[in-house]
Design an enzyme around this catalytic site. Structure first.
Site, PDB file in Angstrom:
ATOM      1  CE  LYS A   1     -13.724  -2.454   0.886  1.00 27.35           C
ATOM      2  NZ  LYS A   1     -14.357  -2.521   2.202  1.00 27.35           N
TER       3      LYS A   1
ATOM      4  CE  LYS B   1      -9.797 -11.117  -2.435  1.00 28.09           C
ATOM      5  NZ  LYS B   1      -9.117 -11.159  -1.111  1.00 28.09           N
TER       6      LYS B   1
ATOM      7  CE  LYS C   1      -4.350  -1.770   1.464  1.00 22.83           C
ATOM      8  NZ  LYS C   1      -5.584  -1.603   2.184  1.00 22.83           N
TER       9      LYS C   1
END
Ligand code: TRP
Length: 327
Positions: free
Chosen positions: A195, A192, A111
């Site tokens: 969102k 995957k 991240k």
């Protein structure tokens, strides 16, 4: 009964992968364990958030957890920032963790890599997560595979604290599903379903109009060989449809594959199963949304139940550490 704790971040809309992979397990667990489920709004602050959006997303997520079947009379459903002991124990955990230990966290590396602003909180994120878990004498933490390393750290911190200051925390176990419903992106079945907004056609949102969800399933990417077979490596698109249909109908995907000769009927049945899964959740959500005061009151009760556990634990921690008692 074993104590279960899990958390979900109020960032972005909840998608089908979260529902089938995680939230349905939460609902099941509440009947066999003493479960706490937490909307981790403090964790969301590790990256800058728009305050109005964060507030709304937190409320909507709590409402959605109720709509999927978390029963506030059975489980403890609450918002992290409503229980200030989380932040307090987080500081203690930051002081228990080694810098090098936190630096090894792969999620932090992923991240922070290339990000133009990396907050200190992004680095200490796993200490807050450990605090969440350890405050409640948690035995088992249902999480996805991506949280395995954070859970290991929580265990190490509990053991270290106990060794230094005397038995204080239960050492939690990760509970990572072996046959996880891995829901992949419908347009890019090699990754995957997430969102994030970067693949709207590949992502089904739990609260989107059912017609849109149905259309996305019908337009899902498959392949050209025309054979229905559960083989995630060589046939990711078809296998993803089988996995979704399997998760929605509680059936093994490989068994389902034997029932289909062609992609058309598989897509039609999967679309129908998705619609049947989402419709009652959306109905319940709409009912809850019509009375915001009701959800707010349930969250207040949840926070009270959580605080009744967190306060004595934090008092013990202060005493163990040698923080001077309030006179
Ligand atoms: N870090 C978790 C995630 O990103 C969310 C989380 C925060 C959590 N605190 C937790 C999960 C405690 C389990 C237990 O998914």
């Amino acid at each position: 009964m074993p104590r279960v704790f899990s958390g979900i971040k109020p960032t972005g809309p909840v998608q089908l992968g979260n529902l089938l992979g995680a939230l349905r397990r939460w609902v099941d667990d509440q009947h066999t364990a003493d479960s706490l489920y937490c909307v981790v709004d403090l964790h969301a602050l590790t990256v800058p958030q728009d305050p109005d959006i964060l507030r709304r997303t937190s409320e909507e997520l709590a409402r959605l957890l109720l709509a999927v079947g978390i029963d506030p009379d059975v489980a403890t459903l609450f918002v992290q920032s409503h229980v200030p002991e989380h932040a307090e124990l987080s500081w203690v955990m930051e002081c228990t963790a080694a810098f090098g230990e936190l630096r090894r966290m792969t999620q932090f590396k992923d991240k922070s890599d290339g990000a133009d602003f990396v907050s200190g909180g992004l680095f200490t994120y796993p200490a807050l997560m450990a605090a969440d878990i350890l405050l409640y004498d948690t035995d088992r933490v249902p999480v996805g595979d991506d949280q395995r390393q954070h859970l290991e750290l929580a265990r190490d911190l509990a053991l270290r604290f106990n060794a230094r200051y005397g038995d204080t925390f239960v050492v939690p176990e990760a509970s990572i599903p072996t046959v996880a419903a891995r829901v992949m992106d419908l347009q890019h079945p090699d990754r995957k379903m997430s969102k994030s907004e970067d693949s709207p056609q590949g992502t089904i949102l739990v609260l989107e109009p059912i017609d849109d969800a149905v259309r996305k399933v019908r337009r899902a990417v498959t392949d050209n060989d025309g054979e229905v077979r559960y083989d995630p490596e060589h046939k990711p698109g078809v296998s993803n449809l089988l996995a979704i249909l399997g998760a929605c109908t509680d059936t093994d995907p490989a068994t389902l594959a034997e029932r289909y000769e062609q992609y058309g009927p598989l897509k039609a049945d999967t679309a129908e199963a998705v619609a049947a899964t989402l419709a009652p959740i959306q109905k319940r959500y709409a009912e809850l949304a019509a009375d915001p005061g009701h959800t707010a009151a349930l969250l207040r009760q949840g926070a009270e139940k959580a605080r009744a556990m967190a306060e004595p634990k934090m008092a013990l921690v202060r005493q163990r550490l040698g923080l001077l008692a309030r006179g």
